[in-house]
Each structure stands twice: as structure tokens, then as C-alpha cells.
Design a protein around this motif. Sequence first.
Motif, PDB file in Angstrom:
ATOM      1  N   SER A   1       0.825  -1.210   0.000  1.00 21.24           N
ATOM      2  CA  SER A   1       0.000   0.000   0.000  1.00 21.24           C
ATOM      3  C   SER A   1       0.857   1.257   0.000  1.00 21.24           C
ATOM      4  O   SER A   1       1.975   1.276   0.534  1.00 21.24           O
ATOM      5  CB  SER A   1      -0.923   0.023   1.228  1.00 21.24           C
TER       6      SER A   1
ATOM      7  N   TYR B   1       0.704   5.330   1.127  1.00 18.15           N
ATOM      8  CA  TYR B   1       0.011   6.294   1.972  1.00 18.15           C
ATOM      9  C   TYR B   1       0.396   7.693   1.486  1.00 18.15           C
ATOM     10  O   TYR B   1       1.537   8.111   1.622  1.00 18.15           O
ATOM     11  CB  TYR B   1       0.388   6.085   3.436  1.00 18.15           C
TER      12      TYR B   1
ATOM     13  N   LYS C   1      -8.176   2.467  -0.744  1.00 22.27           N
ATOM     14  CA  LYS C   1      -8.573   1.473   0.254  1.00 22.27           C
ATOM     15  C   LYS C   1      -9.260   2.135   1.438  1.00 22.27           C
ATOM     16  O   LYS C   1     -10.249   1.628   1.951  1.00 22.27           O
ATOM     17  CB  LYS C   1      -7.352   0.671   0.715  1.00 22.27           C
ATOM     18  N   TRP C   2      -8.685   3.232   1.925  1.00 23.62           N
ATOM     19  CA  TRP C   2      -9.366   4.010   2.956  1.00 23.62           C
ATOM     20  C   TRP C   2      -8.848   5.437   2.924  1.00 23.62           C
ATOM     21  O   TRP C   2      -7.807   5.735   2.337  1.00 23.62           O
ATOM     22  CB  TRP C   2      -9.251   3.411   4.352  1.00 23.62           C
TER      23      TRP C   2
ATOM     24  N   ASP D   1      -4.242   3.668  12.366  1.00 28.19           N
ATOM     25  CA  ASP D   1      -4.006   2.255  12.071  1.00 28.19           C
ATOM     26  C   ASP D   1      -3.715   2.078  10.586  1.00 28.19           C
ATOM     27  O   ASP D   1      -4.492   2.511   9.735  1.00 28.19           O
ATOM     28  CB  ASP D   1      -5.233   1.431  12.477  1.00 28.19           C
TER      29      ASP D   1
ATOM     30  N   SER E   1      -3.805  -0.507   8.709  1.00 22.93           N
ATOM     31  CA  SER E   1      -4.630  -1.457   7.966  1.00 22.93           C
ATOM     32  C   SER E   1      -6.014  -0.931   7.630  1.00 22.93           C
ATOM     33  O   SER E   1      -6.562  -1.225   6.569  1.00 22.93           O
ATOM     34  CB  SER E   1      -4.768  -2.770   8.755  1.00 22.93           C
ATOM     35  N   ASN E   2      -6.598  -0.107   8.538  1.00 24.61           N
ATOM     36  CA  ASN E   2      -7.999   0.277   8.325  1.00 24.61           C
ATOM     37  C   ASN E   2      -8.270   1.771   8.429  1.00 24.61           C
ATOM     38  O   ASN E   2      -9.419   2.203   8.250  1.00 24.61           O
ATOM     39  CB  ASN E   2      -8.904  -0.473   9.308  1.00 24.61           C
ATOM     40  N   GLY E   3      -7.253   2.587   8.744  1.00 21.42           N
ATOM     41  CA  GLY E   3      -7.466   4.026   8.808  1.00 21.42           C
ATOM     42  C   GLY E   3      -8.193   4.511  10.038  1.00 21.42           C
ATOM     43  O   GLY E   3      -8.663   5.648  10.081  1.00 21.42           O
ATOM     44  N   VAL E   4      -8.263   3.691  11.075  1.00 19.52           N
ATOM     45  CA  VAL E   4      -8.939   4.078  12.316  1.00 19.52           C
ATOM     46  C   VAL E   4      -7.957   4.787  13.239  1.00 19.52           C
ATOM     47  O   VAL E   4      -6.804   4.361  13.387  1.00 19.52           O
ATOM     48  CB  VAL E   4      -9.539   2.843  13.015  1.00 19.52           C
TER      49      VAL E   4
ATOM     50  N   ARG F   1      -5.919   5.712  16.343  1.00 22.50           N
ATOM     51  CA  ARG F   1      -5.465   5.017  17.552  1.00 22.50           C
ATOM     52  C   ARG F   1      -5.329   5.994  18.717  1.00 22.50           C
ATOM     53  O   ARG F   1      -5.574   5.654  19.870  1.00 22.50           O
ATOM     54  CB  ARG F   1      -4.115   4.385  17.295  1.00 22.50           C
TER      55      ARG F   1
END
Length: 379
Positions: free
Chosen positions: A253, A255, A274-275, A307, A309-312, A314
Motif C-alpha cells: 500500500s 500512503y 482502500k481508505w 491504524d 490497515s484500516n485508517g482508524v 489510535r
Amino acid sequence: MNKNQKYNLAALAIVQSLILFSLAACAGQSQPEGWSGAVVDTDSVYVGTMEGDVRALNLKTGETRWIFPLRGDVEGDRTTYGTPALSGNTLYLGGYDGHLYSIDTETGSDLWDILVGAGSPIVGGPAVQGTTVVVASSDGNIYAYETTNGTLIWRFPTDNRVWATPTIVDDHVYVGSLDQKMYALSLNDGTKLWEYSAGGGITSQALVDDGRLYFGSFDSTFVALDAVTGTPLWTFDGASSWYWAAPIKFGESIYASSMDGGIYMLDARQGQLKWHFDTESSIVGTPAVVGDALAVPSLDGRVWLIDLSNGVERGRCNIGERLRAPISSQDMFIYFRAANNTVRSLEIKTNGFPDEHWVHYTNDLEDPLKRRKSIQPAC
């Protein structure tokens, strides 16, 4: 004014300020702030400061190891915007004063320094491979020098200012210009291998990985090219403002951080989104991977932990000062400069929350760590 207009104005303000600084440099009419990134090795952090110097700080404590003053004739030009480059025991630094510096990391002594071209401001950082150091200048040229003594090897002209940091991979030099082109040059002699015309100026440092080159430009477009031929592979146009920060690759990926405040996770092969995460403020400084999270500096003074992997989210830390400098990381620590004369280290805890490790105040030589004063931690 809508959100996109606000971010575009923020982006324009940065470019206009740098242009004004360039035009007024000889007359000493401006006071560039500088936003040097930090480079780290096993025991030190090396960073340019707002006090017109470069410092080596103890990685664990923030204590001063040495201070190297920049040599520009005009005091206001003794600052740095690009991240220094480290090669063995030598630190290379491009100054806004137009000098390229070679510094011994053990002693902080000057090995050599030269005026690049006619001394136009250097905004990007240098890049080093083998016995060659490459740096770009606001005079529109890209220069290569011998690392041993600063002798000029070659010069390549572009059609506008060059504020980007070069990238060197496999004896190729990749660098974008405000003439809206990305160039691939031979490291040996500066011969142009190919050029790619973008839709806007380029200040973002190119990322080269697995035969592909990634970068964003001032037309709010992010592209992937074949690094050998310059052939376009894919384009992402989902951002609403410019790209200044360099992209990062982790796994499969990419960013990409935009001045619209967004972080876009893109598939490295095809470019699909992806996000997307919105920091609600412009992103100028390049983020850094720390553990399985992305540490992102936003212009409004917050450091975000996202995060991968999922864009949340932290966690976050509100420094409360403008953050334009890139973030550097080592193990579970991050290092960066803020606009209030500080260099900071944060430890990223296992739960994802940042914790202030040390703060070095560059404008207080007697007590840079403020040990005798009670200061509320930012996080």
C-alpha cells in the motif's frame, strides 16, 4: 469559505511565503521559519533549528551533543527546510542560506561547505549515494558534488525553482520541479533519462520502490510511473488540494498525504483507494510508520496515530503549535520539530497512545530541557 477552499489557501500561503523569502533573501527583508526534518541514527537526532543552527541531540534524553551554526551572510536565512542526509559519520545539509554543508557527526565540525550555484535558497534536503551528494536549488538547477571535498560533478537545469528533495535509486536521480515536471537523471553525469509532465508544480519527494515511482503534485493528482521509462501506470485524483509531503509505502500500500488534510491509502499496483482519513487540517510534513500505525503531523498542531490497515484513529497528541516538519521514527519513538522552538520525542505506547518522552527547547541554551521549570506535557 468551504473546507477545500480553506486547505487550498493554506497551501498557497506556504508557497507564497517561500517565494517571498526567495525574492527578499539578498535584502534580508524576511525571516524564514524553516521546518527541518530530523534524521536519527543509533544514538542521536540531527535536526536544523529556528536558531540558525544544526544540532545533534541524545536520542534517549534530548541532551545537546553539539551545535553547528549555519554560515549564511544574512541572519534570517540561516535556517533549513529540508531533512539532512546521513551517510556513515557524515551529515549533509542544504541551508536556506544557499550553502551545502558536510558535517562530522562525531564532533560537529565542518568538513566542508560550499555555496551552491550563486547561493539561491535550498528548500529540499540533499540525497547521498556512494561518493556523490545531490541537492536542488531555488535557482532551478540540480547539482551533484563529490562527498569528499564538495567538488562539482555536474549540474542539470530545469525551467523553474526546485524545492523537492532528490531520490537516488540504482544510480538514477529522481526529482520534481515547479516547472511541473518529474525528472530522471543519471547519477554519474546528470544526463536526462526521461521527464514526465504533471499538471502542477512538484515539491513532494518521489518514492521509488519495486520499479515504480510515486509522487503527488500541485494539481491535486497523485501518480505512479515506471521508474525506468517514466511511463504512467495509474493516477489518483481523489484529493482536493496539493501534495507537499512525500508518500510512504508499507506492504503493498501507498500512503499519500494531501494538504486537504486527508491521508489516502492506495493499492500500490492499481491505485485504488482502500481508505481515507481526514485530519481536519493541512498536512505539510511527511508522516512516519511506527509499529503498525502511521504518525501524521497536521498543521494545526496535532500528531495523529492512524491504524495502517484500516485508517482508524489510535490516538493523538495536541502539541498546540504549527507542525510543518516531517516526522522521523525509530523503534516505538517519533521525533519532530514544532514551530515554537522545540524538538520533540514521543513514545508510542502499545495501546497506540503517544506519550511525551522529552522536549528540547532550542532557544534556551542554558536549560534546553527545562528541568527547573514546571511545564504541562502536551500528551
